[in-house]
Design a protein around this motif. Sequence first.
Motif, short mmCIF file in Angstrom:
data_model
loop_
_atom_site.label_atom_id
_atom_site.label_comp_id
_atom_site.label_asym_id
_atom_site.label_seq_id
_atom_site.Cartn_x
_atom_site.Cartn_y
_atom_site.Cartn_z
N GLY A 11 31.95 42.26 53.10
CA GLY A 11 31.80 40.83 52.87
C GLY A 11 31.80 40.51 51.39
N HIS A 24 20.78 44.07 60.34
CA HIS A 24 21.57 44.08 61.57
C HIS A 24 20.74 44.49 62.78
CE1 HIS A 24 21.61 48.36 60.62
NE2 HIS A 24 21.98 48.57 61.87
N ILE A 26 34.81 37.77 55.21
CA ILE A 26 34.38 38.97 55.93
C ILE A 26 35.59 39.70 56.48
CG2 ILE A 26 33.07 39.85 57.90
CD1 ILE A 26 31.15 37.52 57.48
N GLU A 55 24.98 42.92 65.67
CA GLU A 55 24.78 41.62 65.03
C GLU A 55 24.42 41.85 63.57
OE1 GLU A 55 22.91 38.88 68.58
OE2 GLU A 55 21.52 40.08 67.39
N ILE A 68 32.48 46.97 57.91
CA ILE A 68 32.40 45.53 57.72
C ILE A 68 32.12 45.28 56.25
CG2 ILE A 68 31.23 43.39 58.36
CD1 ILE A 68 30.56 46.15 60.62
N LEU A 115 27.13 37.48 62.55
CA LEU A 115 28.39 38.09 62.93
C LEU A 115 28.12 38.99 64.12
CD1 LEU A 115 31.38 38.85 62.42
CD2 LEU A 115 30.54 40.63 60.87
N LYS A 147 34.24 33.14 57.59
CA LYS A 147 35.14 34.09 58.25
C LYS A 147 36.12 34.69 57.24
CE LYS A 147 35.25 32.06 62.86
NZ LYS A 147 36.10 31.44 63.89
N ALA A 154 35.11 39.98 67.77
CA ALA A 154 34.01 39.61 66.88
C ALA A 154 34.03 38.10 66.67
CB ALA A 154 34.15 40.33 65.54
N ASP A 155 32.86 37.54 66.36
CA ASP A 155 32.77 36.11 66.09
C ASP A 155 31.54 35.85 65.23
OD1 ASP A 155 33.53 33.48 66.17
OD2 ASP A 155 32.86 33.12 68.22
N ILE A 156 31.58 34.73 64.50
CA ILE A 156 30.43 34.31 63.70
C ILE A 156 29.88 33.01 64.30
CG2 ILE A 156 29.62 33.48 61.47
CD1 ILE A 156 31.73 35.15 60.13
#
Length: 158
Positions: free
Chosen positions: A76, A39, A63, A52, A74, A117, A60, A110-112
Amino acid sequence: MTGKYTTSLFPTSAFVGFDHLLKELDHVTKHAHDHYPPHNILKTGPDDFLIELAVAGFSKEGINIEMHERTLTITGEHVKQGREYVHRGISTKKFKRTFRLSEHVQVHGADIVDGILAINLKVIIPEDQRPRTINIGKNEESNNDNNPTNPQLLRERL
């Protein structure tokens, strides 16, 4: 206070009223070697940050991002797609990353994108805790306390 943080690197008997700080330090030392997934933490503005995480191979749906008591977690889990691998070099093992946030940091989405991420964070300090300018010659409390509007000033005689 004894026995609560027995695995601590710090002598709890030497600190009174600092339980929350000792807990934070214990958390940091226990998770110091957590490196998956890799990250970045970026400062994108005076009060803005971006975390990140490299999550190639995760969708999505696989996660989950949760905020609870100033801890951003977070997790996953790879969604199996029924593929037969000849070579598997991209790690899709389950992960759990935690970040301790300051009391005024809030998650703003948040977005991928392209296997990264991105989690937007913003520091929002309440109005009553922000610096303010104090005007000289005006007593803001005098209107509430029935004090005279012109307080008697102490003057030295020469």
